[in-house]
Design a protein around this motif. Structure first.
Motif, PDB file in Angstrom:
ATOM      1  N   ALA A 146       0.836  -1.204   0.000  1.00 37.97           N
ATOM      2  CA  ALA A 146       0.000   0.000   0.000  1.00 37.97           C
ATOM      3  C   ALA A 146       0.870   1.253   0.000  1.00 37.97           C
ATOM      4  O   ALA A 146       0.614   2.214  -0.739  1.00 37.97           O
ATOM      5  CB  ALA A 146      -0.920  -0.012   1.218  1.00 37.97           C
ATOM      6  N   ALA A 147       1.940   1.235   0.820  1.00 32.11           N
ATOM      7  CA  ALA A 147       2.802   2.422   0.928  1.00 32.11           C
ATOM      8  C   ALA A 147       3.442   2.752  -0.421  1.00 32.11           C
ATOM      9  O   ALA A 147       3.453   3.912  -0.852  1.00 32.11           O
ATOM     10  CB  ALA A 147       3.879   2.181   1.984  1.00 32.11           C
TER      11      ALA A 147
ATOM     12  N   THR B 150      19.263  -2.577   0.713  1.00 34.67           N
ATOM     13  CA  THR B 150      18.563  -3.665   1.415  1.00 34.67           C
ATOM     14  C   THR B 150      17.881  -3.203   2.712  1.00 34.67           C
ATOM     15  O   THR B 150      17.272  -4.019   3.394  1.00 34.67           O
ATOM     16  CB  THR B 150      19.566  -4.785   1.761  1.00 34.67           C
ATOM     17  OG1 THR B 150      20.695  -4.174   2.383  1.00 34.67           O
ATOM     18  CG2 THR B 150      20.006  -5.549   0.536  1.00 34.67           C
ATOM     19  N   ASN B 151      18.000  -1.906   3.031  1.00 32.61           N
ATOM     20  CA  ASN B 151      17.343  -1.403   4.258  1.00 32.61           C
ATOM     21  C   ASN B 151      15.870  -1.144   3.945  1.00 32.61           C
ATOM     22  O   ASN B 151      15.388  -0.010   3.929  1.00 32.61           O
ATOM     23  CB  ASN B 151      18.048  -0.143   4.779  1.00 32.61           C
ATOM     24  CG  ASN B 151      18.169   0.939   3.727  1.00 32.61           C
ATOM     25  OD1 ASN B 151      17.938   0.688   2.556  1.00 32.61           O
ATOM     26  ND2 ASN B 151      18.519   2.145   4.138  1.00 32.61           N
ATOM     27  N   LEU B 152      15.155  -2.258   3.734  1.00 36.18           N
ATOM     28  CA  LEU B 152      13.820  -2.159   3.148  1.00 36.18           C
ATOM     29  C   LEU B 152      12.781  -1.528   4.082  1.00 36.18           C
ATOM     30  O   LEU B 152      11.875  -0.857   3.624  1.00 36.18           O
ATOM     31  CB  LEU B 152      13.372  -3.556   2.705  1.00 36.18           C
ATOM     32  CG  LEU B 152      14.238  -4.146   1.586  1.00 36.18           C
ATOM     33  CD1 LEU B 152      13.953  -5.631   1.402  1.00 36.18           C
ATOM     34  CD2 LEU B 152      13.999  -3.413   0.278  1.00 36.18           C
TER      35      LEU B 152
ATOM     36  N   LEU C 169      15.768  -2.887  -5.488  1.00 40.32           N
ATOM     37  CA  LEU C 169      15.003  -4.113  -5.242  1.00 40.32           C
ATOM     38  C   LEU C 169      13.529  -3.921  -5.599  1.00 40.32           C
ATOM     39  O   LEU C 169      12.805  -3.184  -4.914  1.00 40.32           O
ATOM     40  CB  LEU C 169      15.168  -4.538  -3.782  1.00 40.32           C
ATOM     41  CG  LEU C 169      16.619  -4.846  -3.372  1.00 40.32           C
ATOM     42  CD1 LEU C 169      16.706  -5.238  -1.911  1.00 40.32           C
ATOM     43  CD2 LEU C 169      17.229  -5.932  -4.237  1.00 40.32           C
ATOM     44  N   LYS C 170      13.143  -4.549  -6.699  1.00 39.78           N
ATOM     45  CA  LYS C 170      11.753  -4.410  -7.173  1.00 39.78           C
ATOM     46  C   LYS C 170      11.239  -5.754  -7.660  1.00 39.78           C
ATOM     47  O   LYS C 170      11.799  -6.785  -7.326  1.00 39.78           O
ATOM     48  CB  LYS C 170      11.712  -3.384  -8.297  1.00 39.78           C
ATOM     49  CG  LYS C 170      11.818  -1.937  -7.834  1.00 39.78           C
ATOM     50  CD  LYS C 170      11.623  -1.058  -9.033  1.00 39.78           C
ATOM     51  CE  LYS C 170      11.305   0.355  -8.718  1.00 39.78           C
ATOM     52  NZ  LYS C 170      10.929   1.073  -9.941  1.00 39.78           N
ATOM     53  N   SER C 171      10.243  -5.732  -8.567  1.00 41.15           N
ATOM     54  CA  SER C 171       9.621  -7.000  -8.976  1.00 41.15           C
ATOM     55  C   SER C 171      10.496  -7.801  -9.928  1.00 41.15           C
ATOM     56  O   SER C 171      10.890  -7.308 -10.989  1.00 41.15           O
ATOM     57  CB  SER C 171       8.276  -6.723  -9.654  1.00 41.15           C
ATOM     58  OG  SER C 171       7.794  -7.929 -10.197  1.00 41.15           O
TER      59      SER C 171
ATOM     60  N   GLY D 273       6.337  -6.891  -0.741  1.00 39.79           N
ATOM     61  CA  GLY D 273       5.441  -5.749  -0.956  1.00 39.79           C
ATOM     62  C   GLY D 273       5.985  -4.802  -2.026  1.00 39.79           C
ATOM     63  O   GLY D 273       5.231  -4.280  -2.850  1.00 39.79           O
ATOM     64  N   PHE D 274       7.327  -4.590  -2.011  1.00 44.34           N
ATOM     65  CA  PHE D 274       7.940  -3.728  -3.038  1.00 44.34           C
ATOM     66  C   PHE D 274       7.685  -4.347  -4.417  1.00 44.34           C
ATOM     67  O   PHE D 274       7.312  -3.673  -5.360  1.00 44.34           O
ATOM     68  CB  PHE D 274       9.460  -3.632  -2.822  1.00 44.34           C
ATOM     69  CG  PHE D 274       9.877  -2.590  -1.815  1.00 44.34           C
ATOM     70  CD1 PHE D 274       9.299  -2.535  -0.563  1.00 44.34           C
ATOM     71  CD2 PHE D 274      10.869  -1.667  -2.113  1.00 44.34           C
ATOM     72  CE1 PHE D 274       9.686  -1.594   0.372  1.00 44.34           C
ATOM     73  CE2 PHE D 274      11.268  -0.708  -1.192  1.00 44.34           C
ATOM     74  CZ  PHE D 274      10.681  -0.678   0.052  1.00 44.34           C
ATOM     75  N   GLY D 275       7.915  -5.677  -4.497  1.00 40.29           N
ATOM     76  CA  GLY D 275       7.753  -6.368  -5.769  1.00 40.29           C
ATOM     77  C   GLY D 275       6.306  -6.334  -6.232  1.00 40.29           C
ATOM     78  O   GLY D 275       6.004  -6.059  -7.396  1.00 40.29           O
TER      79      GLY D 275
END
Ligand SMILES: NC(=O)c1ccc[n+]([C@@H]2O[C@H](COP(=O)([O-])OP(=O)(O)OC[C@H]3O[C@@H](n4cnc5c(N)ncnc54)[C@H](O)[C@@H]3O)[C@@H](O)[C@H]2O)c1
Ligand SMILES: CC(C)=CCC/C(C)=C/C=C/C(C)=C/C=C/C(C)=C/C=C/C=C(C)/C=C/C=C(C)/C=C/C=C(\C)CCC=C(C)C
Length: 624
Positions: free
Chosen positions: A106-107, A155-157, A237-239, A589-591
């Motif tokens: 959502a964010a 990587t500090n997700l 870092l994505k899908s 969630g990022f992906g």
């Protein structure tokens, strides 16, 4: 006080006394809402100490309310506030569940301007990463060990996820990740004791001192993990289901991507055995995996271990001031400030689907497209995309039904099974039982052969040692948990259930006294939860911690990513790659957000090659 989303004409009671909630029906309303966004500035800013913090509709329903803590709300802030979730509009995304996976999605989506609705069954956001309060203690529901909270790299997700909605949290660095108290053996007659220090060289030095004959093997194994981590930490870092992004990363950082591709199919056990021969040390590596993946090294993808074994030294383990639950609360606040809606007590019972229309190709087994959700109270919300943060079992069995189970889900059930749940004790203790310098996290295991058996490996977290504000003065928190199956707790009478809880709690406390002498005499509060408690409060099938492979996986490529075979339906959270872990589900969630935004046309993508990548990933998964 700003009241939002209350329909015009509603009579409201404005009160600062939570107990009045129960009597809201019988009390005189103090205000009638005259416009869709009704703003009530109470007297003067000077009166803020006495400001009400609850806004209750006459029918007893608590309505969305915002009380700014730092500044008096301005008109422009108020204009940005969302209206009550509407059943009349079509959202870009309807997200089922506000666990960390759902909130991260959502964010990311609201930050890109998408219209997002999050539906949460419980009263609070965060799911397994939420918190609860008792007698002045603030207990984390689940893990207190946070990865992904550093300041640097990619990587500090968790840090990045909060940043996306304008939030930042103060954190407290933990000097150690975990203190292991391990079985006695001929080499370690007193038991093996190893601390994982924040400083990498201190940890490797300590482990090498215990196993001097394996010094080079230890170095080589963890160096391999660093190769993975350094690669992850240098790309965005994505899908992984989005070809344009993958290609971009390959061009920008070919070495990192080739390194990741090289290790993509490797499991940790295989990598460890390449360098380490000592069986006791290999068991230690198994435990290093087990404490977060709940499976041994042979079943744990090396990509995941690279992340966990190195981030603890790079970004470090950092505890959020005020408790883990505040991460979700900050995210929820940021999401609504960016125009998203979160509705609590919203129990999704069904994902609505229809035949795929307008000749669009469907990847669904039966050409189905998800277009909305139905709640237990009958409300229907429509979305261009539907994203489930519930477990795959809860999503496909309970919200779709076995008749529509896509082929890929059948395969998933063969390859993955439910991990056990947990038996947990949230304990308040007198502070003097913990000597100064006690580490926050401990693992206790007395017999290597029993590592994976129920109630054998004990996890201990004492987060008030880092943040004393979590416990009343003169007290600390001891959160003890151990994997356990729901079957052991079914079919008991209420008396037998309570008796069994007490017996198990007593025997665990006795064992914990090896690390905290005098624990039982220092307890002032004890809340005991079983797998049944996890199932009930976290809405997770059998209370499971998440999926675990039934046989060695094809590294990171066996676990499904975010898309499903039903068009418009995505999964996020620990039922998707990379699995369990707060930073892991945030990555998912990022992906998920990235893939959904591409499908919505809100992020650039290459639709023409999407299908090729999807099919290749699917055939790798099917053939693995
Ligand atoms: N399961 C455990 O016991 C446990 C314990 C500690 C930590 N964890 C960690 O928690 C994380 C799990 O995160 P996640 O985001 O995947 O999931 P989650 O379980 O934390 O969140 C899922 C959310 O969906 C909600 N939900 C479920 N069904 C719903 C429905 N029908 N309608 C509306 N809402 C519904 C739940 O109430 C919950 O808030 C992982 O990091 C895991 O490692 C889990
Ligand atoms: C093929 C393809 C598609 C491609 C190729 C190449 C590439 C580019 C690749 C890429 C990849 C990537 C990006 C990946 C990523 C990954 C990630 C991010 C991962 C992550 C992970 C994480 C994790 C797993 C984590 C986890 C954690 C956890 C679980 C934790 C837990 C904790 C606990 C339980 C606590 C304990 C306690 C005590 C000890 C006391």
């Amino acid at each position: 006080m700003v009241c939002i989303g209350i329909p015009t004409g509603t009579s409201v009671l404005i009160t600062d006394r939570p107990h009045l909630l129960q009597h809201a029906q019988t009390l005189k309303p103090s205000k009638t809402i005259t416009s869709q966004i009704h703003v009530r500035f109470l007297d003067q800013p000077g009166n803020r100490a006495r400001l009400p913090n609850l806004c209750v509709r006459r029918d007893g329903v608590r309505v969305a309310a915002l009380q700014t803590k730092t500044a008096w709300p301005t008109q422009s802030m108020v204009e940005k506030l969302p209206l009550e979730a509407s059943t009349d509009v079509e959202y870009d995304a309807v997200i089922i569940g506000s666990g960390m996976g759902g909130l991260a999605t959502a964010a990311q989506m609201v930050a890109k301007g998408a219209k997002v609705l999050v539906l949460e069954k419980y009263l609070l956001p965060g799911g397994s990463a939420s918190h609860f309060k008792r007698e002045g203690f603030t207990f984390d529901v689940g893990s207190s060990m946070m990865f992904g909270f550093g300041d640097e790299g990619t990587t500090n997700l968790i840090t990045k996820c909060l940043e996306a909605v304008g939030k930042k949290m103060a954190t407290i660095p933990d000097p150690t990740q975990v203190n292991y108290h391990l079985p006695k053996s001929s080499r370690f007659p007193e038991g093996l004791n190893v601390r994982v220090w924040r400083e990498y060289n201190d940890f490797v030095g300590e482990l090498s001192a215990r196993f001097p004959h394996e010094k080079d093997g230890i170095q080589a194994f963890y160096d391999t993990c660093w190769k993975v981590f350094n690669s992850l930490n240098s790309i965005e870092l994505k899908s992984l289901e989005e070809p344009r992004y993958l290609m971009q990363q390959f061009f920008r950082n070919p070495i990192a991507c080739l390194t990741l591709a090289y290790y993509a199919t490797t499991n940790t056990g295989e990598a460890a055995r390449r360098y380490i021969k000592d069986p006791e040390l290999l068991r230690f590596i198994d435990l290093e995996c087990y404490i977060w993946s709940t499976v041994a090294a042979d079943l744990t993808p090396l990509i995941n271990s690279g992340m966990v074994f190195c981030d603890r030294h790079f970004g470090g383990i950092n505890y959020p001031v005020g408790g883990v639950g505040l991460i979700a609360e900050h995210l929820a606040e940021g999401i609504t400030e960016h125009g998203g809606n979160i509705v609590y007590k919203a129990n999704v019972k069904e994902i609505l689907m229809r035949e795929e229309s307008n000749g669009q190709q469907s990847t669904g087994s039966a050409g189905q497209r998800a277009y909305g959700v139905k709640l237990a109270d009958g409300r229907v919300f429509r979305g261009k995309t539907i994203i489930s943060n519930a477990t795959r079992w809860d999503t496909f069995e309970n919200m779709i039904g076995d008749d529509h189970l896509p082929q890929g889900e059948k395969l998933f059930r063969k390859r993955y099974k439910k991990a056990p749940s947990f038996f947990s004790m949230h304990i308040g203790v007198k502070a003097d039982v913990l000597p100064p310098g006690t580490d926050c996290h401990h693992i206790i295991l007395e017999n290597w052969d029993k590592m994976e058996e129920p109630r054998e490996t004990i996890f201990l977290s004492m987060p008030s040692l880092l943040d004393p504000s979590l416990a009343p003065e003169g007290h600390h928190i001891v959160h003890a948990f151990t994997p356990d199956w729901i079957d052991a707790w079914q079919g008991l009478s209420p008396e037998d259930y309570e008796r069994k809880k007490e017996e198990v709690a007593e025997s665990l406390c006795k064992r914990i006294e090896a690390v905290i002498p005098g624990l039982r005499g220092a307890i002032t509060l004890k809340e005991v939860g079983t797998p049944r408690t996890h199932r009930r409060f976290l809405s997770r099938d059998d209370g499971t911690y998440g999926p675990i492979p039934s046989r060695p996986p094809f590294g990171m490529l066996s676990m499904p990513f975010n898309t499903t075979e039903i068009s418009g339906l995505y999964c996020v959270g620990d039922s998707t790659f990379p699995g369990q872990g707060v930073n892991a589900v945030v990555f998912s969630g990022f992906g998920c957000a990235h893939r959904a935004l591409c499908d919505l046309g809100m992020e650039p993508s290459w639709p023409a090659v999407d299908q090729v990548l999807k099919s290749s990933l699917k055939s790798i998964r099917d053939g693995s």
